[in-house]
Motif scaffolding. Structure first.
Motif, PDB file in Angstrom:
ATOM      1  N   SER A  66       6.433  -0.820  18.318  1.00  0.00           N
ATOM      2  CA  SER A  66       5.868   0.073  18.306  1.00  0.00           C
ATOM      3  C   SER A  66       4.851   0.230  17.146  1.00  0.00           C
ATOM      4  O   SER A  66       4.866  -1.307  16.189  1.00  0.00           O
ATOM      5  N   VAL A  67       3.128   0.098  17.392  1.00  0.00           N
ATOM      6  CA  VAL A  67       2.744  -0.150  16.147  1.00  0.00           C
ATOM      7  C   VAL A  67       2.344   0.968  15.656  1.00  0.00           C
ATOM      8  O   VAL A  67       1.555   2.630  15.508  1.00  0.00           O
ATOM      9  N   SER A  68       2.578   0.990  14.354  1.00  0.00           N
ATOM     10  CA  SER A  68       2.488   1.957  13.354  1.00  0.00           C
ATOM     11  C   SER A  68       1.206   1.927  12.847  1.00  0.00           C
ATOM     12  O   SER A  68       0.675   2.930  12.582  1.00  0.00           O
ATOM     13  N   ILE A  69       0.636   0.476  12.453  1.00  0.00           N
ATOM     14  CA  ILE A  69      -0.438   0.814  11.078  1.00  0.00           C
ATOM     15  C   ILE A  69      -1.214  -0.260  11.376  1.00  0.00           C
ATOM     16  O   ILE A  69      -0.855  -1.630  12.018  1.00  0.00           O
ATOM     17  N   LEU A  70      -3.052  -0.522  12.204  1.00  0.00           N
ATOM     18  CA  LEU A  70      -4.047  -1.504  11.640  1.00  0.00           C
ATOM     19  C   LEU A  70      -4.881  -1.134  10.714  1.00  0.00           C
ATOM     20  O   LEU A  70      -5.549   0.066  10.670  1.00  0.00           O
ATOM     21  N   GLN A  71      -3.924  -2.410   9.899  1.00  0.00           N
ATOM     22  CA  GLN A  71      -4.960  -3.259   8.786  1.00  0.00           C
ATOM     23  C   GLN A  71      -5.887  -3.802   8.995  1.00  0.00           C
ATOM     24  O   GLN A  71      -6.744  -4.479  10.139  1.00  0.00           O
ATOM     25  N   LEU A  72      -7.876  -3.209   8.595  1.00  0.00           N
ATOM     26  CA  LEU A  72      -8.916  -4.145   8.180  1.00  0.00           C
ATOM     27  C   LEU A  72      -9.139  -4.375   7.271  1.00  0.00           C
ATOM     28  O   LEU A  72      -9.477  -3.593   6.254  1.00  0.00           O
ATOM     29  N   HIS A  73      -9.646  -5.317   6.855  1.00  0.00           N
ATOM     30  CA  HIS A  73     -10.325  -5.235   5.364  1.00  0.00           C
ATOM     31  C   HIS A  73     -12.070  -5.631   5.974  1.00  0.00           C
ATOM     32  O   HIS A  73     -12.197  -6.694   6.827  1.00  0.00           O
ATOM     33  N   VAL A  74     -12.661  -5.421   4.678  1.00  0.00           N
ATOM     34  CA  VAL A  74     -13.666  -5.885   5.723  1.00  0.00           C
ATOM     35  C   VAL A  74     -14.349  -6.690   4.364  1.00  0.00           C
ATOM     36  O   VAL A  74     -14.412  -5.611   3.030  1.00  0.00           O
ATOM     37  N   LEU A  75     -15.052  -7.657   4.098  1.00  0.00           N
ATOM     38  CA  LEU A  75     -15.806  -8.462   3.017  1.00  0.00           C
ATOM     39  C   LEU A  75     -16.000  -8.156   2.357  1.00  0.00           C
ATOM     40  O   LEU A  75     -16.002  -7.922   1.139  1.00  0.00           O
TER      41      LEU A  75
END
Length: 284
Positions: free
Chosen positions: A82-91
Motif C-alpha cells: 500500500s501507499v501511505s504518504i507521498l513526500q514532496l520537498h519543494v526546493l
C-alpha cells in the motif's frame, strides 16, 4: 479462541503500540530541531482543499536545478502493498508536503489546483524533472494502485553510482548516501539519526513496532519527521552528485532512470530480493 479473548489480545496490542508511540514521542523532546532541515516547514496535506492549495504553489518553478524531490512510504511499498504518504520537498520554498494518500486515495491524484493541474499530471509531465532515490518500488506502487506513469525522473541512486570512483557492482542505499555524501554538519547528522531511529522503532517488528502505524491517523510527530527528513535532504545529494557527473554519465542516468520506470510497470517486476542491490547491466 473466544471472541472476547481475541478482543482482549487486540486491545493489549493497541495499548502496547500506544505506549511505544508515547515513549518515542517523549524521546524526541530531547532533540534539537534547530539542527534539522526546518521541522516547522512540514505541511500535512490530508484534505482536497489543502491539496489544491499545495498544487497552486508548484506553478512556474525552476527546472534547473530540479525543484521537486519525492519519496513514498507505505506498508510493503509495491504492487503487493500500500501507499501511505507521498513526500514532496519543494526546493525554492524549502517546504515539505506530506500528501496523505492513505486518507485521500485516488483524490490525491485527481484533485485540481487553481490552474486545473492535478498531482497525477505533474508526475506524468515530461517537461518537469522529478527527483527520486531508487524510483523502482515507488513507480511500481504508483502504477499498480493508481495507474500513474512517472516521467522525467532523475534517480539519485543512479547519480551516486555514476559519480562513484570505486566499484560499481552494487548500488548504495539512501541512508549510507546521506551519511557519506550529504555533508551534514555533525549536530545535524546526529539529529537525523535520532529521528530515523525513532521512526524505525515505531514500525519495525524487530523493535516491537508495527507497520499499522503507517495507517494510523492522526500521524504522530515521530512518523511525520521520519517521513519528511529524507526528502528534505535529497537536494543536497543531487547537488553533490550533479557537480561531479560527466555529461556522458548524465545521459546514462537519464536513460536508465526511464528504464527503471518502464521495468517497474511490467507484469514480472519483483521489487524484493538480492537482485535489487545489483547495478544496472553494463554499469560495472
Amino acid at each position: 479462541m473466544s471472541s472476547s479473548t481475541s478482543h482482549s489480545i487486540a486491545a493489549e496490542a493497541d495499548s502496547a503500540r500506544d505506549d511505544l508511540v508515547a515513549a518515542v514521542t517523549e524521546s524526541l523532546q530531547s532533540i534539537n530541531f534547530d539542527d534539522t532541515p526546518a521541522a516547522d516547514m512540514i505541511d500535512m496535506v490530508d484534505t482536497t482543499a489543502k491539496l489544491s492549495k499545495m498544487l497552486d504553489t508548484l506553478d512556474g518553478l525552476p527546472t534547473e536545478p530540479p525543484s521537486l524531490y519525492f519519496d513514498l512510504e507505505g506498508e510493503n511499498l509495491s504492487r503487493h502493498g500500500s501507499v501511505s504518504i507521498l513526500q514532496l520537498h519543494v526546493l525554492p520554498s524549502s517546504r515539505t508536503y506530506l500528501v496523505d494518500v492513505h486518507t485521500l486515495q485516488h483524490t490525491a491524484f485527481s484533485t485540481c489546483g487553481g490552474n486545473g493541474r492535478t498531482l497525477r499530471e505533474l508526475l506524468e509531465c515530461d517537461g518537469i524533472p522529478k527527483v527520486f532515490f531508487d524510483v523502482r518500488n515507488d513507480s511500481d506502487a504508483l502504477y499498480s494502485h493508481f495507474n500513474i506513469r512517472l516521467a522525467r525522473i532523475q534517480d539519485l541512486q543512479l547519480m551516486e553510482l555514476a559519480t562513484r570512483t570505486f566499484s560499481k557492482k552494487y548500488i548504495t542505499g539512501l541512508s549510507k548516501c546521506i551519511e557519506r555524501d550529504a555533508c551534514l554538519p555533525a549536530a545535524e547528522l546526529i539529529t537525523w539519526k535520532a529521528v530515523k531511529d525513532a521512526g524505525v522503532k515505531l514500525f519495525a517488528p524487530d523493535y516491537d513496532g508495527s507497520y499499522t502505524v503507517f495507517a494510523k491517523r492522526p500521524l504522530c510527530d515521530a512518523i511525520k519527521l521520519y517521513y519528511a527528513q529524507d526528502a528534505q535532504i535529497l537536494p543536497r545529494l543531487w547537488s553533490q552528485y550533479n557537480a561531479r557527473m560527466a555529461p556522458a554519465w548524465a545521459r546514462k542516468v537519464h536513460e536508465t532512470s526511464k528504464e527503471r520506470v518502464t521495468l517497474s510497470q511490467t507484469a514480472t517486476f519483483n521489487g524484493k530480493g538480492r537482485h535489487m542491490a545489483l547495478a544496472p547491466p553494463g554499469w560495472h
